[in-house]
Design a protein around this motif. Structure first.
Motif, PDB file in Angstrom:
ATOM      1  N   MET A  39       0.840  -1.195   0.000  1.00 33.51           N
ATOM      2  CA  MET A  39       0.000   0.000   0.000  1.00 33.51           C
ATOM      3  C   MET A  39       0.880   1.251   0.000  1.00 33.51           C
ATOM      4  N   ILE A  40       0.504   2.204  -0.808  1.00 37.79           N
ATOM      5  CA  ILE A  40       1.219   3.471  -0.857  1.00 37.79           C
ATOM      6  C   ILE A  40       0.585   4.444   0.134  1.00 37.79           C
ATOM      7  N   ASP A  41       1.416   5.116   0.906  1.00 44.48           N
ATOM      8  CA  ASP A  41       0.956   6.088   1.904  1.00 44.48           C
ATOM      9  C   ASP A  41       1.645   7.418   1.618  1.00 44.48           C
ATOM     10  N   LYS A  42       0.866   8.403   1.184  1.00 43.66           N
ATOM     11  CA  LYS A  42       1.410   9.719   0.862  1.00 43.66           C
ATOM     12  C   LYS A  42       1.053  10.716   1.968  1.00 43.66           C
ATOM     13  N   GLN A  43       2.063  11.422   2.454  1.00 39.91           N
ATOM     14  CA  GLN A  43       1.825  12.438   3.481  1.00 39.91           C
ATOM     15  C   GLN A  43       2.419  13.792   3.124  1.00 39.91           C
ATOM     16  N   ASP A  44       3.342  13.815   2.194  1.00 42.20           N
ATOM     17  CA  ASP A  44       3.961  15.066   1.793  1.00 42.20           C
ATOM     18  C   ASP A  44       2.906  16.007   1.204  1.00 42.20           C
ATOM     19  N   PRO A  45       2.854  17.267   1.637  1.00 44.51           N
ATOM     20  CA  PRO A  45       1.825  18.192   1.146  1.00 44.51           C
ATOM     21  C   PRO A  45       1.759  18.294  -0.366  1.00 44.51           C
TER      22      PRO A  45
END
Length: 494
Positions: A1-7
């Motif tokens: 699963m890909i988890d993106k947190q960078d704005p």
């Protein structure tokens, strides 16, 4: 699963075509299989998380824009299966939630079959079309997505994955559904208790009808009851030929006479689409199509399916009907092949492009409607929009699905004062359309932008019926809070 947190990485998930602003999210998950979706939901309550489900950003009501929720984006669940014939006149195809509509249509067409739903944005996700019961011009003949769904797989808010096959879970005589689930346990609840509007298109609130199928509760629920994982869609044989025509009318009497007679099948016509463009819409289009006849009060676009032996008779029937209603058949734009159909479809889809170009030179967004009325009130809806906007001196256009008494009004404000007056007029129009037995939304749904107006349509009691059903399936309120149901109705019960 890909988890993106960078704005920067999540910015694209804070937008759709609604122009709703100021969304924010702690992060975006892109699951790669069904189990990863279910795992996110299973841990949601303990982790203190809630989720907004994201499609491909083609929606118009802000439904995928989070306001503090994490996002579950369906982009990587994008497989389209093979066409499976199940009889001479029916086939099926399975598609995951993140598959794009045009891919399903192309796979069906390559095998000689046809998937009728036709939202304008063909890059929309199949899961979103099910969650929003999407429709389009061909809905005049074929209805919305609901009619073409045989089964769905859904991840429920507590993490169960269920296969809902049409005919397997039907409301009993008391309107009650019962499910036995491994994680959520026994769920038993009644369908929403309210009356649906008597319009031929409707996409506002949970579906409800005596003896209804549980599949239909999830279709059009805008992701508030579960996450659509995939759908088994019904296909029909591809039409041999399609005839399309754009007819010009010098007065509204002739135009609406033509619409009424086309809907009644006069001269033997059998349209699958009947679309209207008012004179102001044609003025916008004339920028790109200077050959549009001058002095027109409006135009009607039609499509009809036919066969090679019947094609000549089909054309003659439509030309006869045009002449009878005062539309010079010699001026009409007709298409009988793929290239001609593509040109006419381009004409239809050019209007929003030109409107957006006009708006880009203004300081305000448009104010638009998605309402429909009972079929017999189609002309009254047109006149209501036209007269109200003329009285206010607005720049506006009216166009859309006149065959279903579903017209889009776009008010195009030139400054903030006009925008505020347009919003005030919209509220009045909502009240008037509802008093005519109409619906707040015929195809685009409610999302976050229109949830406050849904209270006008159903009343507080009706909204609380939706809350009751929502809480039966989502007791911890982890899915799409703020969509469809105003958040205040959850807060008032805590």
């Amino acid at each position: 699963m890909i988890d993106k947190q960078d704005p920067a990485a999540v910015q694209g998930f804070l937008e759709d075509t609604s122009n709703l602003k100021h969304g924010w999210t702690p992060g975006v998950f892109l699951p790669e299989n069904e189990e990863e979706v279910a795992a996110l939901l299973r841990e949601a309550h303990a982790a203190g998380r809630s989720y907004t489900i994201a499609g491909n950003g083609t929606g118009t009501t802000g439904g995928r824009i989070p306001f503090g929720d994490h996002v579950i984006a369906m982009h990587r669940l994008d497989r389209v299966g093979e066409v499976v014939p199940v009889g001479d006149d029916t086939a099926t195809i399975r598609a995951q939630a993140g598959a794009e509509l045009h891919e399903v249509q192309a796979r069906a067409a390559a095998a000689g079959w046809f998937y009728p739903p036709d939202p304008t944005e063909r890059s929309c996700f199949i899961g979103s079309t099910v969650a929003n019961n999407s429709s389009g011009s061909r809905s005049y003949r074929y209805g919305a997505t609901r009619r073409h769904v045989r089964s769905i797989r859904v991840a429920l808010p507590q993490g169960d994955i269920v296969e809902l096959v049409r005919g397997r879970h039907v409301a009993d005589a008391d309107g009650r559904f019962t499910l036995e689930l491994p994680l959520a346990g026994k769920l038993s609840f009644e369908r929403p208790d309210y009356v649906m509007p008597s319009t031929s298109k409707h996409n506002a609130g949970y579906f409800s009808a005596p003896g209804m199928d549980l599949v239909d509760l999830f279709i059009g629920s805008e992701g508030t009851l579960g996450v659509i994982l995939d759908a088994e869609l019904k296909l029909i044989p591809a039409p041999e030929r399609v005839f399309a025509c754009l007819s010009w009318f010098m007065d509204e009497e002739g135009l609406f006479g033509f619409v009424d007679r086309a809907r009644a099948g006069a001269s033997g016509v059998a349209p699958r689409a009947i679309e209207l463009f008012d004179s102001r819409a044609l003025e916008f289009l004339r920028q790109a199509y200077p050959s549009i006849p001058q002095g027109t009060a409006g135009a009607v676009y039609i499509e009809e399916e036919t066969t090679e032996p019947a094609e000549e008779g089909c054309l003659e029937a439509w030309m006869s009907l045009m002449e009878a209603c005062g539309s010079p058949s010699g001026l009409s734009w007709a298409a009988v092949d793929a290239d001609g159909m593509a040109r006419l479809r381009e004409f239809r889809h050019k209007l929003p492009v030109l409107v957006n170009e006009w708006l880009s030179r203004q300081s305000e967004s448009k104010v638009s409607t998605d309402m429909a009325v009972p079929d017999a009130e189609a002309r009254q809806l047109y006149e209501l929009y036209r007269d109200a906007c003329l009285a206010e001196g607005f720049t506006f256009i009216i166009f859309g699905h006149i065959g279903n008494a579903h017209l889009h009004l776009n008010i195009l404000p030139r400054d903030r004062a006009e925008f505020d007056r347009a919003k005030a007029l919209y509220r009045k129009l909502v009240s008037q359309v509802l008093s005519m037995g109409g619906t707040l939304s015929a195809e685009h749904g409610i999302g976050k932008l229109k949830s406050e107006y849904l209270v006008q349509m159903y009343g507080e009691r009706g909204i609380r019926e939706m809350v009751r059903v929502k809480k039966a399936l989502d007791p911890y309120l982890v899915l799409n809070i703020g969509n469809l149901i105003p958040k205040s109705f959850y807060e008032s019960e805590t």
